[in-house]
Design an enzyme around this catalytic site. Structure first.
Site, mmCIF file in Angstrom:
data_model
loop_
_atom_site.group_PDB
_atom_site.id
_atom_site.type_symbol
_atom_site.label_atom_id
_atom_site.label_comp_id
_atom_site.label_asym_id
_atom_site.label_seq_id
_atom_site.Cartn_x
_atom_site.Cartn_y
_atom_site.Cartn_z
ATOM 1 N N GLU A 12 42.270 -16.736 47.632
ATOM 2 C CA GLU A 12 41.330 -15.853 47.015
ATOM 3 C C GLU A 12 40.285 -16.663 46.293
ATOM 4 O O GLU A 12 40.055 -17.078 45.291
ATOM 5 C CB GLU A 12 42.000 -15.117 45.652
ATOM 6 C CG GLU A 12 43.505 -14.516 46.320
ATOM 7 C CD GLU A 12 44.351 -14.087 44.958
ATOM 8 O OE1 GLU A 12 43.889 -13.294 44.313
ATOM 9 O OE2 GLU A 12 45.371 -14.725 45.066
ATOM 10 N N HIS A 18 43.126 -9.812 48.234
ATOM 11 C CA HIS A 18 44.498 -10.545 47.825
ATOM 12 C C HIS A 18 45.439 -10.429 49.270
ATOM 13 O O HIS A 18 46.442 -10.197 49.080
ATOM 14 C CB HIS A 18 44.935 -9.530 46.686
ATOM 15 C CG HIS A 18 46.032 -10.382 46.105
ATOM 16 N ND1 HIS A 18 47.335 -10.973 46.555
ATOM 17 C CD2 HIS A 18 46.099 -10.733 44.793
ATOM 18 C CE1 HIS A 18 47.852 -11.387 45.602
ATOM 19 N NE2 HIS A 18 47.129 -11.629 44.519
ATOM 20 N N ARG A 33 43.385 -13.493 35.798
ATOM 21 C CA ARG A 33 43.769 -13.349 34.449
ATOM 22 C C ARG A 33 42.716 -13.317 33.264
ATOM 23 O O ARG A 33 41.841 -14.389 33.492
ATOM 24 C CB ARG A 33 44.899 -14.303 34.214
ATOM 25 C CG ARG A 33 46.037 -13.967 34.748
ATOM 26 C CD ARG A 33 47.287 -15.095 34.677
ATOM 27 N NE ARG A 33 48.409 -14.713 35.341
ATOM 28 C CZ ARG A 33 48.643 -14.818 36.703
ATOM 29 N NH1 ARG A 33 47.745 -15.211 37.454
ATOM 30 N NH2 ARG A 33 49.786 -14.423 37.422
ATOM 31 N N HIS A 67 43.938 -9.109 37.249
ATOM 32 C CA HIS A 67 43.530 -8.140 38.385
ATOM 33 C C HIS A 67 43.092 -6.954 37.845
ATOM 34 O O HIS A 67 43.248 -5.663 38.367
ATOM 35 C CB HIS A 67 44.732 -8.127 39.348
ATOM 36 C CG HIS A 67 44.941 -9.440 40.077
ATOM 37 N ND1 HIS A 67 43.937 -10.576 40.280
ATOM 38 C CD2 HIS A 67 45.930 -9.882 40.818
ATOM 39 C CE1 HIS A 67 44.536 -11.445 41.002
ATOM 40 N NE2 HIS A 67 45.707 -11.029 41.326
#
Length: 342
Positions: free
Chosen positions: A302, A174, A79, A104
């Site tokens: 991630e 992801h 974000r 993203h």
């Protein structure tokens, strides 16, 4: 060995499904749509080969996916608060796709792009040209995502990028992991994250700028369901700052499924990782096991730079300038939990 087959069409561009198998029979599958990991199939304690990431068998299912299933994330993973940042005295406004924030890469994220590809020896290499202004990001950026599947069941992912003007960059994968194969959720997995600190965030998961001790959010071989219960049923969507920052390729996390005997070791050059328990995971199409995906069916580890880094001067810089090369690596190593002799 790398083989390929047709996998569909997207915006008049051919989609392909690549299978990379090692001498042990374990294999991965990838597609150039989103430079996505479609499958990872590895043995368990008894030698049975099973899927250990969430994914789909049909190409159209990826076109309808809203959960970034196994895809490459860019131009900026995670974000950016208020979908805006300042660079060299100029304000840039991004696509807001997560309340008022950008997540993203917004609606121009690389998970929605068909990449070009080439095969070099045992490496599958995806390339993408991202134009100046994509999603509001400055600069023409060239991205190379390299996948290598080894005889030791290591999936090595390398990100290389260059730009023609100053921009920001942060790439990751992801994948949603579930080491149990056919046996259900990942809540009974045990997780270790090699981090003593996390980022404090607000209710929209935007960092406040404070680095805090992990304390109750620390994972030291804990069962995931136990930690979720401690949080009154709330899952995790937290950024962990890895220890041993001086190590070039550090061990970031270890995930164990005691039922299948599988272990996942995660190594990276990145300074931290997002741990996400898949609270909002869902699908409108069945996955590899013939069932719709639901929350907690998979978890994400991630590796990436700090979320909202462009808006916090104390965070490691994510600025990429002309003449520089972005280069980071993630290694997912699939092995077995060692037998303990008593």
């Amino acid at each position: 060995m790398i083989t390929l087959e047709k996998f569909g069409i997207y915006e008049d561009k051919e989609l392909l499904l690549f299978t990379v198998k090692n001498a042990n029979g374990a294999f991965i599958q990838l597609t150039n749509y989103g430079a996505t990991i479609v499958s990872v199939v590895v043995p368990g304690r008894n030698g049975e080969l099973e899927h250990v990431i969430a994914g789909f068998d049909e190409p159209d299912d990826y076109l309808h996916d809203k959960c970034y299933m196994g895809s490459t994330i860019g131009r900026f993973a995670n974000r950016i608060g208020n979908a805006a940042f300042e660079l060299d005295g100029k304000q840039y406004y991004l696509e807001a796709n997560d309340n008022t924030n950008s997540n993203h890469g917004g609606n121009s994220g690389y998970n929605l792009r068909a990449f070009d590809y080439k095969i070099e020896d045992d490496k599958l290499i995806f390339t993408l040209s991202s134009q100046d202004g994509d999603g509001g990001f400055p600069g023409n950026l060239g991205l190379i995502v390299s996948y290598q599947w080894t005889e030791n069941n290591q999936l090595k992912i390398t990100y290389l990028a260059e730009t023609d003007q100053p921009t920001i960059a942060n790439f990751t994968n992801h994948a949603y992991f579930n080491l149990s194969g056919k046996r259900g959720s990942m809540l009974d997995h045990r997780l270790t994250i090699y981090a003593d600190q996390t980022l404090e965030t607000n209710k929209e998961y935007i960092p406040t700028g404070k680095v805090i001790q992990a304390d109750k959010m620390a994972f030291r071989g804990d069962r995931i369901d136990d930690k979720v219960k401690e949080g009154n049923g709330e899952g995790f969507n937290h950024y962990y700052i890895l220890n041993n920052q001086d190590d070039n390729n550090r061990l970031a996390a270890v995930l164990d499924d005691e039922n299948s005997g599988r272990r996942l070791n995660v190594y990276t050059t990145y300074p931290g990782l997002m741990f996400y328990t898949g609270d909002f995971l869902e699908s409108i199409h069945p996955g590899h096991l013939g069932k719709l995906y639901k929350p907690f069916d998979g978890l994400c580890l991630e590796c990436q730079y700090y979320p909202d880094a462009p808006n916090h001067s104390i965070f490691p810089s994510t600025v990429l300038k002309p003449g520089e090369q972005y280069k980071e690596e993630i290694i997912y190593e699939f092995t077995l939990i060692p037998d303990i002799q008593i």
